[in-house]
Design an enzyme around this catalytic site. Structure first.
Site, PDB file in Angstrom:
ATOM      1  N   SER A  27      -2.830 -12.272   4.678  1.00  0.00           N
ATOM      2  CA  SER A  27      -3.261 -12.210   3.268  1.00  0.00           C
ATOM      3  C   SER A  27      -2.217 -12.861   2.360  1.00  0.00           C
ATOM      4  O   SER A  27      -2.576 -13.553   1.403  1.00  0.00           O
ATOM      5  CB  SER A  27      -3.549 -10.769   2.840  1.00  0.00           C
ATOM      6  OG  SER A  27      -2.382  -9.987   2.791  1.00  0.00           O
TER       7      SER A  27
ATOM      8  N   LYS B 197       0.798  -1.212   0.000  1.00  0.00           N
ATOM      9  CA  LYS B 197       0.000   0.000   0.000  1.00  0.00           C
ATOM     10  C   LYS B 197       0.841   1.277   0.000  1.00  0.00           C
ATOM     11  O   LYS B 197       0.308   2.364  -0.208  1.00  0.00           O
ATOM     12  CB  LYS B 197      -0.985   0.008   1.167  1.00  0.00           C
ATOM     13  CG  LYS B 197      -1.862  -1.211   1.255  1.00  0.00           C
ATOM     14  CD  LYS B 197      -2.669  -1.521  -0.001  1.00  0.00           C
ATOM     15  CE  LYS B 197      -3.709  -0.526  -0.339  1.00  0.00           C
ATOM     16  NZ  LYS B 197      -5.075  -1.049  -0.402  1.00  0.00           N
TER      17      LYS B 197
END
Ligand code: PMP
Length: 351
Positions: A294, A52
């Site tokens: 994840s 991110k």
């Protein structure tokens, strides 16, 4: 071995944001069946240790270019953590105050990291889900004249993955086979941006998208209702709370919708987050690669794909962040802080 190279990076960096991206693709040697080659793209090599950082940088820099963000203006965003941590890094380096809204269910490390980086973190009740933290950020932006980063709708999100993440993959696999690329989704920025480039330049590469087995928003085939500004109108009926932080909010984001509408995914596969955690631990203990839930879940899906993939297939798997971000979560629950009997016996043997 080129680990002994001495030339450094061959440049000086003007600030930390210049170090975002250019993450390595690393071969796995003790994971998956023998008849395939598996690689992971290790996004924890970014300065604040997640994929991110890329979107955080582009949201701020594209808003600067378009005149939407004025010097010293406050930035506000709703985030499950990694976007907030990336934004906190970019805002600190560029001098913007930052306010994050985050559901109280996400890990303590995330909150404290953002505050350590100088951001304010407003916690929203977990019963209000992702939409609650989104609406809180929207209201704060409207009431105070702040810049709302809107990662779930902002075109700067998928664009940065098309222009960086995808270019890195194409360049690193130039002249080599790449049969499968496996990822999950939060906003959908990674999958949409990378898929744009893979579809046009590596059309033979199958794109596999994974989602939690108890929140199969795409698998359900049910559409997302939206407001006029593209924000979600209510939770998606197929959503349930799941253990894969950063994945699958309770709505289908606009950024991901482009991927659905463009048929960017050859297959959408459900994965059990508990298996993802076990896989993250395998990856750490057997390959020396630290990733979060994840990443472990994406790798679980990739190994399942590998089982039935043709001989010699090459599979690339996204690992979005680092395992250190989950020390207070179930990922580390089974890892004791005290000595085991064996460890205590080793200590005793020295006395
Ligand atoms: N994994 C983690 C840990 C994340 O924080 C995110 C982003 N929310 C993702 C995966 C998914 O990335 P994207 O938003 O690009 O779909």
């Amino acid at each position: 071995m080129d680990i002994y190279r001495t030339e450094g990076r061959g440049r000086l960096y003007n600030d930390i944001v210049e170090t975002v991206g250019d993450t390595p693709c690393v071969r796995l040697n003790r994971t998956g069946p023998d008849h395939v080659s598996m690689f992971v793209k290790v996004e924890s090599f970014n300065p604040l240790s997640s994929v991110k950082d890329r979107l955080a940088l582009n949201i701020i820099e594209s808003a600067e270019r378009e005149g939407l963000l004025k010097p010293g203006q406050t930035v506000v965003e709703a985030t499950s953590g990694n976007t907030g941590i990336g934004l906190a890094m970019v805002c600190a380096a560029k001098g913007y105050p930052l306010v994050i809204t985050m559901a109280e269910s996400f890990s303590i490390e995330r909150r404290r990291l953002m505050r350590f980086l100088g951001a304010k973190v407003v916690l929203t009740p977990k019963e209000e889900r992702g939409i609650g933290m989104y609406n809180t950020a929207k209201k704060l932006a409207e009431d105070n004249g702040w810049f709302f980063a809107r990662q779930f709708e902002n075109a700067a999100n998928a664009d940065i993955h098309e222009s960086t993440t995808a270019r890195e993959i194409l360049s690193d696999f130039e002249g080599a086979a790449l049969d499968y690329w496996v990822t999950g989704y939060g906003t959908g920025g990674t999958v949409t941006g990378v898929a744009r480039a893979l579809r046009s330049e590596r059309p033979e590469c199958k794109i596999i998208l994974s989602e939690p087995h108890n929140a199969t928003l795409l698998g359900s085939g049910l559409p997302q209702e939206r407001n006029e500004d593209d924000s979600p109108k209510g939770s998606h009926p197929a959503w349930e709370p799941h253990v894969i932080q950063g994945w699958t909010p309770d709505f289908i984001p606009k950024v991901l919708q482009e991927g659905i509408d463009s048929a960017f995914f050859d297959e959408v596969r459900p994965v059990d987050g508990m298996k993802g955690m076990a896989m993250a631990q395998h990856l750490a203990a057997k390959e020396g690669i630290l990733t979060g839930v994840s990443g472990g879940s994406t790798l679980t899906t990739a190994v399942e794909v590998a089982e039935t993939a043709p001989e010699g297939s090459v599979i690339l798997v996204m690992l979005p962040d680092t395992g250190e971000r989950y020390l207070s979560t179930p990922l580390f629950e089974a890892i004791p802080a005290e000595m085991s009997e064996e460890e205590a016996a080793l200590f005793a043997s020295t006395r």
